[in-house]
Scaffold this motif. Structure first.
Motif, PDB file in Angstrom:
ATOM      1  N   HIS A 123       1.196  -8.695  19.174  1.00 23.79           N
ATOM      2  CA  HIS A 123       1.102  -9.572  18.015  1.00 23.79           C
ATOM      3  C   HIS A 123       0.619  -8.785  16.791  1.00 23.79           C
ATOM      4  N   VAL A 124       1.265  -9.017  15.648  1.00 25.36           N
ATOM      5  CA  VAL A 124       0.907  -8.371  14.381  1.00 25.36           C
ATOM      6  C   VAL A 124       0.449  -9.430  13.390  1.00 25.36           C
ATOM      7  N   ARG A 125      -0.684  -9.177  12.761  1.00 23.84           N
ATOM      8  CA  ARG A 125      -1.138 -10.015  11.645  1.00 23.84           C
ATOM      9  C   ARG A 125      -1.505  -9.085  10.495  1.00 23.84           C
ATOM     10  N   ALA A 126      -0.932  -9.334   9.316  1.00 22.27           N
ATOM     11  CA  ALA A 126      -1.120  -8.411   8.201  1.00 22.27           C
ATOM     12  C   ALA A 126      -1.413  -9.164   6.910  1.00 22.27           C
ATOM     13  N   GLN A 127      -2.227  -8.543   6.064  1.00 23.59           N
ATOM     14  CA  GLN A 127      -2.502  -9.032   4.722  1.00 23.59           C
ATOM     15  C   GLN A 127      -2.065  -7.963   3.729  1.00 23.59           C
ATOM     16  N   GLY A 128      -1.389  -8.394   2.666  1.00 23.01           N
ATOM     17  CA  GLY A 128      -0.841  -7.442   1.715  1.00 23.01           C
ATOM     18  C   GLY A 128      -1.504  -7.477   0.354  1.00 23.01           C
ATOM     19  N   GLN A 129      -1.331  -6.385  -0.379  1.00 24.66           N
ATOM     20  CA  GLN A 129      -1.707  -6.323  -1.795  1.00 24.66           C
ATOM     21  C   GLN A 129      -0.471  -6.701  -2.608  1.00 24.66           C
ATOM     22  N   VAL A 130      -0.550  -7.820  -3.290  1.00 19.58           N
ATOM     23  CA  VAL A 130       0.615  -8.327  -4.010  1.00 19.58           C
ATOM     24  C   VAL A 130       0.852  -7.491  -5.262  1.00 19.58           C
ATOM     25  N   THR A 131       2.070  -6.960  -5.382  1.00 18.90           N
ATOM     26  CA  THR A 131       2.492  -6.212  -6.572  1.00 18.90           C
ATOM     27  C   THR A 131       3.904  -6.684  -6.938  1.00 18.90           C
ATOM     28  N   ASP A 132       4.410  -6.197  -8.054  1.00 24.67           N
ATOM     29  CA  ASP A 132       5.752  -6.586  -8.477  1.00 24.67           C
ATOM     30  C   ASP A 132       6.806  -6.162  -7.454  1.00 24.67           C
ATOM     31  N   CYS A 133       6.607  -4.995  -6.836  1.00 25.83           N
ATOM     32  CA  CYS A 133       7.607  -4.527  -5.866  1.00 25.83           C
ATOM     33  C   CYS A 133       7.285  -4.947  -4.435  1.00 25.83           C
ATOM     34  N   TYR A 134       6.073  -5.439  -4.226  1.00 24.82           N
ATOM     35  CA  TYR A 134       5.680  -5.944  -2.903  1.00 24.82           C
ATOM     36  C   TYR A 134       5.039  -7.321  -3.076  1.00 24.82           C
ATOM     37  N   PRO A 135       5.862  -8.376  -3.254  1.00 15.06           N
ATOM     38  CA  PRO A 135       5.326  -9.687  -3.616  1.00 15.06           C
ATOM     39  C   PRO A 135       4.727 -10.478  -2.453  1.00 15.06           C
ATOM     40  N   ARG A 136       4.938 -10.040  -1.215  1.00 14.91           N
ATOM     41  CA  ARG A 136       4.482 -10.833  -0.072  1.00 14.91           C
ATOM     42  C   ARG A 136       2.988 -10.629   0.163  1.00 14.91           C
ATOM     43  N   ALA A 137       2.270 -11.713   0.475  1.00 14.32           N
ATOM     44  CA  ALA A 137       0.818 -11.654   0.650  1.00 14.32           C
ATOM     45  C   ALA A 137       0.401 -11.571   2.108  1.00 14.32           C
ATOM     46  N   THR A 138       1.147 -12.179   3.014  1.00 13.10           N
ATOM     47  CA  THR A 138       0.777 -12.174   4.431  1.00 13.10           C
ATOM     48  C   THR A 138       2.030 -12.025   5.288  1.00 13.10           C
ATOM     49  N   PHE A 139       1.793 -11.639   6.532  1.00 12.66           N
ATOM     50  CA  PHE A 139       2.914 -11.437   7.456  1.00 12.66           C
ATOM     51  C   PHE A 139       2.381 -11.554   8.871  1.00 12.66           C
ATOM     52  N   GLU A 140       3.139 -12.224   9.715  1.00 14.23           N
ATOM     53  CA  GLU A 140       2.740 -12.372  11.113  1.00 14.23           C
ATOM     54  C   GLU A 140       3.991 -12.354  11.976  1.00 14.23           C
ATOM     55  N   THR A 141       3.957 -11.569  13.059  1.00 13.50           N
ATOM     56  CA  THR A 141       5.127 -11.456  13.926  1.00 13.50           C
ATOM     57  C   THR A 141       4.708 -10.875  15.271  1.00 13.50           C
ATOM     58  N   THR A 142       5.688 -10.655  16.117  1.00 12.05           N
ATOM     59  CA  THR A 142       5.483  -9.958  17.385  1.00 12.05           C
ATOM     60  C   THR A 142       6.417  -8.757  17.422  1.00 12.05           C
ATOM     61  N   ILE A 143       5.895  -7.611  17.848  1.00 11.93           N
ATOM     62  CA  ILE A 143       6.704  -6.397  17.914  1.00 11.93           C
ATOM     63  C   ILE A 143       6.722  -5.855  19.344  1.00 11.93           C
ATOM     64  N   THR A 144       7.730  -5.024  19.614  1.00 19.19           N
ATOM     65  CA  THR A 144       7.746  -4.186  20.806  1.00 19.19           C
ATOM     66  C   THR A 144       8.101  -2.774  20.339  1.00 19.19           C
ATOM     67  N   ARG A 145       8.075  -1.829  21.257  1.00 18.21           N
ATOM     68  CA  ARG A 145       8.401  -0.452  20.847  1.00 18.21           C
ATOM     69  C   ARG A 145       9.849  -0.330  20.361  1.00 18.21           C
ATOM     70  N   ASP A 146      10.716  -1.278  20.770  1.00 19.14           N
ATOM     71  CA  ASP A 146      12.125  -1.214  20.387  1.00 19.14           C
ATOM     72  C   ASP A 146      12.419  -1.897  19.055  1.00 19.14           C
ATOM     73  N   THR A 147      11.439  -2.605  18.495  1.00 13.05           N
ATOM     74  CA  THR A 147      11.683  -3.336  17.247  1.00 13.05           C
ATOM     75  C   THR A 147      10.974  -2.695  16.056  1.00 13.05           C
ATOM     76  N   ILE A 148      10.427  -1.504  16.242  1.00 10.44           N
ATOM     77  CA  ILE A 148       9.780  -0.786  15.142  1.00 10.44           C
ATOM     78  C   ILE A 148      10.477   0.558  14.960  1.00 10.44           C
ATOM     79  N   ASN A 149      10.352   1.111  13.757  1.00  8.68           N
ATOM     80  CA  ASN A 149      11.070   2.348  13.440  1.00  8.68           C
ATOM     81  C   ASN A 149      10.485   3.548  14.176  1.00  8.68           C
ATOM     82  N   GLN A 150       9.248   3.900  13.831  1.00  9.49           N
ATOM     83  CA  GLN A 150       8.584   5.030  14.478  1.00  9.49           C
ATOM     84  C   GLN A 150       7.369   4.561  15.264  1.00  9.49           C
ATOM     85  N   PHE A 151       7.159   5.227  16.395  1.00 11.35           N
ATOM     86  CA  PHE A 151       5.990   4.967  17.229  1.00 11.35           C
ATOM     87  C   PHE A 151       5.704   6.283  17.953  1.00 11.35           C
ATOM     88  N   TYR A 152       4.795   7.053  17.391  1.00  5.56           N
ATOM     89  CA  TYR A 152       4.489   8.327  18.032  1.00  5.56           C
ATOM     90  C   TYR A 152       2.987   8.586  18.054  1.00  5.56           C
TER      91      TYR A 152
END
Length: 389
Positions: A123-152
């Motif tokens: 489970h992922v829970r995130a809070q963001g810094q709102v800017t003009d190029c990054y307008p989203r404030a919060t994000f919540e989802t579920t990830i696995t190793r196959d649904t993310i770009n890099q994991f090393y």
């Protein structure tokens, strides 16, 4: 006698002769260093021990609309998010955050890393810094190793060349990174597999350097740099092995290729979470000297017995003890017989070396030339000038 290129050609054609460090030591006793150097191409070493100075780089991928993450938790474990918008660093010793009044959960970053490697959802829970190029404030989802770009894994300090034996000469139990130490010298704990450990078999790091390919967590990794607290100037025995903590290495490897059998979250009571990690290093037999140094046995290796009851950086010791004595399960301290146990898994350390041997014999793992040597002149700088306690 040989070059790495010649050894790799034999590996590719499945003609390479490979022995684990344990097998090599037995063979040297039977026929001597010179004969073994003629027979053997590669020696494999291994360890499976707590390595809390480890962690994972994770890139989640951008959301829509995008978010610039500045606070984030994976299964309740806080991760560092102070660089790219969706780049994270999950430390193995980062602990689950609990609300006031809640019981401490014996879980941390090492457990989350293990779960991701095992393909489990996180489970992922995130809070963001709102800017003009990054307008989203919060994000919540579920990830696995196959649904993310890099994991090393990118581990700042692994593979201590040697370590200490922990004891407690005080009057109350102590809870440490070696586990519980009982009062009045009632037990002792050590954390190195001894003669099969990678850096004991290459004491001056003549074979292992930046770019060396290794077994890391059941996948392929590399030596990235010297490790933090790298202290190669530690006092050494005539066989060149150190009498206490000395060289360390920083390691890197693709966690998507790893196996949770060799990467396990763990928790030390009243201390915190860590990570048990399997690391194996191949040593090319380039000369008789390589075999002679790898012939070192547990009776030829020592570690200091350190009293944790003194709350100082430099603690008193009860002298040195050999790994041969440690592995008997009993040591003598000031005339008292003390039970001793490893926090390292000797069994799994042997299995790491054996699995790496099988990879090389199968032709699926070749050796690399280091692109640079690890410094053997690094001093250790403590922070003593402004000490307050």
């Amino acid at each position: 006698m040989r070059t790495i290129a010649e050894i790799n050609e034999k590996i590719s054609s499945k003609r390479a002769v490979v022995l684990t460090a344990e097998e090599l030591k037995t063979r040297v006793e039977e026929v001597g260093v010179t004969q073994v150097a003629k027979e053997v191409d590669v020696i494999t070493t291994g360890t499976f021990e707590p390595m809390e100075s480890s962690g994972a780089i994770i890139n989640l991928g951008h959301t829509d609309p995008p978010i610039k993450i500045r606070r984030c938790w994976l299964d309740g474990v806080p991760v560092y998010s102070g660089f790219g918008a969706v780049d994270l660093y999950l430390g193995a010793s980062s602990a689950v955050e609990v609300m006031e009044g809640e019981e401490v959960r014996e879980r941390g970053g090492g457990h989350v890393i293990e779960d991701l490697i095992a393909g489990k959802p996180v489970h992922v829970r995130a809070q963001g810094q709102v800017t003009d190029c990054y307008p989203r404030a919060t994000f919540e989802t579920t990830i696995t190793r196959d649904t993310i770009n890099q994991f090393y894994l990118f581990n700042p300090r692994n593979l201590y060349q040697n370590f200490i034996v922990g004891v407690n000469g005080g009057d109350r139990p102590l809870f440490t990174y070696l586990g519980p130490l009982q009062p009045r010298l009632s037990n002792a704990v050590y954390s190195n597999p001894g003669a099969i450990s990678p850096l004991f078999n290459d004491p001056d790091l003549q074979l292992i350097g930046i770019g060396t390919r290794i077994f890391l967590g059941g996948g392929i990794g590399y030596v990235a740099w010297e490790g933090t607290q790298h202290f190669p100037l530690q006092k050494r025995l005539p066989n060149r092995t150190p009498i206490g903590p000395a060289a360390t290495l920083a390691l890197i490897g693709d966690a998507k290729q790893m196996d949770a059998r060799w990467v396990r979250g763990c928790y030390f009571k009243n201390y915190g979470p860590s990570l048990m990690l399997g690391v194996g290093v191949p040593l090319p037999v380039l000369s008789e000297e390589v075999v002679a140094k790898c012939a070192v046995s547990d009776k030829d290796l020592v570690a200091p017995i350190v009293d944790f009851s003194i709350p100082r950086r430099v603690r008193p010791t009860f002298g040195l003890v050999s790994y041969a004595q440690l592995k008997t399960g009993r040591i003598i301290i000031e005339g008292k017989t003390v039970r001793v146990a490893p926090v390292v898994s000797i069994l799994f350390s042997r299995q790491v070396a054996q699995e790496l041997k099988q990879w090389i014999q199968a032709g699926t793992f070749t050796l690399t030339e280091p692109v640079a040597q690890i410094s053997m002149e690094r001093s250790f700088l403590p922070q003593d000038r402004w000490t307050e306690f």
